[in-house]
Design a protein around this motif. Sequence first.
Motif, PDB file in Angstrom:
ATOM      1  N   UNK A 266     -34.533 -10.540   0.219  1.00 42.39           N
ATOM      2  CA  UNK A 266     -33.737 -11.218   1.235  1.00 42.39           C
ATOM      3  C   UNK A 266     -33.409 -12.638   0.801  1.00 42.39           C
ATOM      4  N   UNK A 267     -32.305 -13.097   1.262  1.00 46.76           N
ATOM      5  CA  UNK A 267     -31.956 -14.507   1.102  1.00 46.76           C
ATOM      6  C   UNK A 267     -31.911 -15.059   2.518  1.00 46.76           C
ATOM      7  N   UNK A 268     -32.992 -15.685   2.920  1.00 48.62           N
ATOM      8  CA  UNK A 268     -33.102 -16.220   4.273  1.00 48.62           C
ATOM      9  C   UNK A 268     -34.100 -17.366   4.267  1.00 48.62           C
ATOM     10  N   UNK A 269     -34.688 -17.683   5.421  1.00 45.58           N
ATOM     11  CA  UNK A 269     -35.649 -18.793   5.484  1.00 45.58           C
ATOM     12  C   UNK A 269     -36.843 -18.560   4.575  1.00 45.58           C
TER      13      UNK A 269
ATOM     14  N   UNK B 157     -36.903 -15.613   2.079  1.00 42.13           N
ATOM     15  CA  UNK B 157     -36.525 -14.929   0.853  1.00 42.13           C
ATOM     16  C   UNK B 157     -35.666 -15.763  -0.072  1.00 42.13           C
ATOM     17  N   UNK B 158     -35.865 -15.551  -1.351  1.00 38.73           N
ATOM     18  CA  UNK B 158     -35.146 -16.296  -2.385  1.00 38.73           C
ATOM     19  C   UNK B 158     -34.489 -15.345  -3.387  1.00 38.73           C
ATOM     20  N   UNK B 159     -33.668 -14.431  -2.873  1.00 40.61           N
ATOM     21  CA  UNK B 159     -33.009 -13.447  -3.738  1.00 40.61           C
ATOM     22  C   UNK B 159     -32.136 -14.092  -4.799  1.00 40.61           C
ATOM     23  N   UNK B 160     -31.417 -15.125  -4.444  1.00 43.14           N
ATOM     24  CA  UNK B 160     -30.511 -15.754  -5.422  1.00 43.14           C
ATOM     25  C   UNK B 160     -31.288 -16.374  -6.586  1.00 43.14           C
TER      26      UNK B 160
ATOM     27  N   UNK C 165     -25.110  -9.732  -2.254  1.00 44.16           N
ATOM     28  CA  UNK C 165     -24.361  -8.573  -2.761  1.00 44.16           C
ATOM     29  C   UNK C 165     -23.366  -9.015  -3.832  1.00 44.16           C
ATOM     30  N   UNK C 166     -22.657 -10.094  -3.572  1.00 44.00           N
ATOM     31  CA  UNK C 166     -21.694 -10.608  -4.542  1.00 44.00           C
ATOM     32  C   UNK C 166     -22.359 -11.059  -5.827  1.00 44.00           C
ATOM     33  N   UNK C 167     -23.501 -11.733  -5.716  1.00 37.37           N
ATOM     34  CA  UNK C 167     -24.222 -12.204  -6.899  1.00 37.37           C
ATOM     35  C   UNK C 167     -24.749 -11.030  -7.719  1.00 37.37           C
ATOM     36  N   UNK C 168     -25.196  -9.966  -7.050  1.00 36.31           N
ATOM     37  CA  UNK C 168     -25.666  -8.771  -7.763  1.00 36.31           C
ATOM     38  C   UNK C 168     -24.507  -8.102  -8.489  1.00 36.31           C
ATOM     39  N   UNK C 169     -23.362  -7.990  -7.833  1.00 32.25           N
ATOM     40  CA  UNK C 169     -22.179  -7.419  -8.491  1.00 32.25           C
ATOM     41  C   UNK C 169     -21.778  -8.238  -9.710  1.00 32.25           C
ATOM     42  N   UNK C 170     -21.808  -9.554  -9.572  1.00 33.44           N
ATOM     43  CA  UNK C 170     -21.460 -10.434 -10.692  1.00 33.44           C
ATOM     44  C   UNK C 170     -22.472 -10.310 -11.825  1.00 33.44           C
TER      45      UNK C 170
ATOM     46  N   UNK D 261     -42.460   5.653  -8.426  1.00 37.53           N
ATOM     47  CA  UNK D 261     -42.079   5.577  -9.834  1.00 37.53           C
ATOM     48  C   UNK D 261     -41.649   4.203 -10.316  1.00 37.53           C
ATOM     49  N   UNK D 262     -41.673   3.199  -9.440  1.00 40.53           N
ATOM     50  CA  UNK D 262     -41.273   1.843  -9.843  1.00 40.53           C
ATOM     51  C   UNK D 262     -42.311   1.230 -10.788  1.00 40.53           C
ATOM     52  N   UNK D 263     -41.853   0.348 -11.656  1.00 45.98           N
ATOM     53  CA  UNK D 263     -42.730  -0.313 -12.622  1.00 45.98           C
ATOM     54  C   UNK D 263     -43.218  -1.671 -12.143  1.00 45.98           C
ATOM     55  N   UNK D 264     -42.471  -2.293 -11.215  1.00 50.93           N
ATOM     56  CA  UNK D 264     -42.819  -3.638 -10.761  1.00 50.93           C
ATOM     57  C   UNK D 264     -42.069  -3.936  -9.467  1.00 50.93           C
ATOM     58  N   UNK D 265     -42.730  -4.665  -8.568  1.00 51.81           N
ATOM     59  CA  UNK D 265     -42.083  -5.182  -7.358  1.00 51.81           C
ATOM     60  C   UNK D 265     -42.200  -6.690  -7.440  1.00 51.81           C
ATOM     61  N   UNK D 266     -41.067  -7.366  -7.554  1.00 53.06           N
ATOM     62  CA  UNK D 266     -41.053  -8.820  -7.743  1.00 53.06           C
ATOM     63  C   UNK D 266     -40.261  -9.487  -6.631  1.00 53.06           C
ATOM     64  N   UNK D 267     -40.756 -10.646  -6.189  1.00 55.63           N
ATOM     65  CA  UNK D 267     -40.063 -11.406  -5.151  1.00 55.63           C
ATOM     66  C   UNK D 267     -40.475 -12.863  -5.224  1.00 55.63           C
ATOM     67  N   UNK D 268     -39.570 -13.719  -4.803  1.00 55.35           N
ATOM     68  CA  UNK D 268     -39.862 -15.138  -4.618  1.00 55.35           C
ATOM     69  C   UNK D 268     -39.662 -15.418  -3.143  1.00 55.35           C
ATOM     70  N   UNK D 269     -40.623 -16.092  -2.555  1.00 56.17           N
ATOM     71  CA  UNK D 269     -40.578 -16.407  -1.124  1.00 56.17           C
ATOM     72  C   UNK D 269     -40.824 -17.895  -0.931  1.00 56.17           C
TER      73      UNK D 269
END
Length: 133
Positions: free
Chosen positions: A1-4, A6-9, A38-43, A69-77
């Motif tokens: 998420x990109x919100x208060x 989440x730091x997806x960008x 969504x736009x940043x992922x497309x780019x 089957x995932x190898x890693x779950x990564x996030x910045x918060x």
Amino acid sequence: MEDKQGRSLLVISALYHCRSELSDTEIRFVDVDSAAVHGAIDLLRWETGLDVRVPVDLSEYGGGSIFAGASLYAAIRFNSLDGLHAAEAKFFKVPLLLALQFLPESATSEQLALLRPAHDPILFAQHLIERMR
């Protein structure tokens, strides 16, 4: 998420820094409802050729979990892990790379080690590469 919280960008920026090491890796984002993300992922996909996207539904996973089957779950918060799918990832034995920008007093030594990468996409990219090996 990109919100208060989440730091997806910032994660997307990190992926630019490790694109050659992840060229054969499927990268999936969860909980994306921001048009900017969504736009940043497309780019990112267009500029790097990485196999990165946001699944529309779970039918491509047999209706099951994206973590199967995932190898890693990564996030910045920002300062809380609330709202992440950490329990589901752990259920499927998926390693976690969760970095907080501002830590609570109860922070573990592993979380303290990820303080700088939570602000620096190059360092986060290095941690991504290390965890994917």
